[in-house]
Design a protein around this motif. Structure first.
Motif, mmCIF file in Angstrom:
data_model
loop_
_atom_site.group_PDB
_atom_site.id
_atom_site.type_symbol
_atom_site.label_atom_id
_atom_site.label_comp_id
_atom_site.label_asym_id
_atom_site.label_seq_id
_atom_site.Cartn_x
_atom_site.Cartn_y
_atom_site.Cartn_z
ATOM 1 N N ARG A 23 -0.841 -9.504 -6.027
ATOM 2 C CA ARG A 23 -1.421 -10.184 -4.871
ATOM 3 C C ARG A 23 -2.576 -9.340 -4.352
ATOM 4 O O ARG A 23 -2.519 -8.117 -4.361
ATOM 5 C CB ARG A 23 -0.370 -10.353 -3.768
ATOM 6 C CG ARG A 23 0.759 -11.280 -4.211
ATOM 7 C CD ARG A 23 1.829 -11.422 -3.145
ATOM 8 N NE ARG A 23 2.603 -10.184 -3.053
ATOM 9 C CZ ARG A 23 2.900 -9.560 -1.917
ATOM 10 N NH1 ARG A 23 2.502 -10.034 -0.764
ATOM 11 N NH2 ARG A 23 3.610 -8.449 -1.925
ATOM 12 N N ASN B 87 -5.024 -8.977 -1.018
ATOM 13 C CA ASN B 87 -5.302 -9.332 0.366
ATOM 14 C C ASN B 87 -6.193 -8.258 0.968
ATOM 15 O O ASN B 87 -6.344 -7.171 0.418
ATOM 16 C CB ASN B 87 -3.990 -9.457 1.163
ATOM 17 C CG ASN B 87 -3.141 -10.580 0.633
ATOM 18 O OD1 ASN B 87 -3.515 -11.741 0.721
ATOM 19 N ND2 ASN B 87 -1.992 -10.244 0.071
ATOM 20 N N LEU C 75 2.098 -6.773 4.665
ATOM 21 C CA LEU C 75 1.551 -7.334 3.430
ATOM 22 C C LEU C 75 2.243 -6.788 2.189
ATOM 23 O O LEU C 75 2.304 -7.472 1.162
ATOM 24 C CB LEU C 75 0.048 -7.067 3.343
ATOM 25 C CG LEU C 75 -0.823 -7.915 4.263
ATOM 26 C CD1 LEU C 75 -2.265 -7.435 4.214
ATOM 27 C CD2 LEU C 75 -0.735 -9.393 3.898
ATOM 28 N N THR D 221 -1.573 -14.425 -0.718
ATOM 29 C CA THR D 221 -2.563 -13.796 -1.579
ATOM 30 C C THR D 221 -3.922 -14.411 -1.286
ATOM 31 O O THR D 221 -4.020 -15.557 -0.868
ATOM 32 C CB THR D 221 -2.205 -13.912 -3.075
ATOM 33 O OG1 THR D 221 -3.054 -13.048 -3.825
ATOM 34 C CG2 THR D 221 -2.305 -15.327 -3.597
ATOM 35 N N ALA E 258 -5.877 -13.528 1.138
ATOM 36 C CA ALA E 258 -6.064 -13.632 2.584
ATOM 37 C C ALA E 258 -6.840 -12.449 3.140
ATOM 38 O O ALA E 258 -6.755 -11.331 2.629
ATOM 39 C CB ALA E 258 -4.708 -13.708 3.279
#
Length: 76
Positions: A8, A10, A55, A64, A66
């Motif tokens: 992910r 972010n 997170l 993800t 973001a």
């Protein structure tokens, strides 16, 4: 592409945080920042750390791509 591999991505976008760096800002700028921030205070390093911890936790496992603004509302 990388999400399918369990990765992910972010971003944390902090506002003005009380640190040595912001401690040397002129008083006029500090007053402006406080007045422009709806929560009426500078952030603390722990505000950023808690966001990053979130997170990294399982509670954020479906997040993800973001950008989380941690700025007390300054960017609104």
């Amino acid at each position: 592409l990388i999400g399918s591999r369990g990765i992910r991505v972010n971003c944390v976008a902090p506002g003005y945080i009380s640190t040595e760096l912001t401690g040397v800002l002129p008083d006029e700028f500090r007053e402006w920042a406080l007045g422009a921030t709806p929560l009426g205070r500078l952030g603390e390093p722990d505000d950023i750390a808690r966001t990053v911890r979130f997170l990294l936790s399982d509670d954020a496992s479906f997040i993800t791509g973001a950008v989380l603004s941690v700025d007390g509302g300054l960017g609104m």
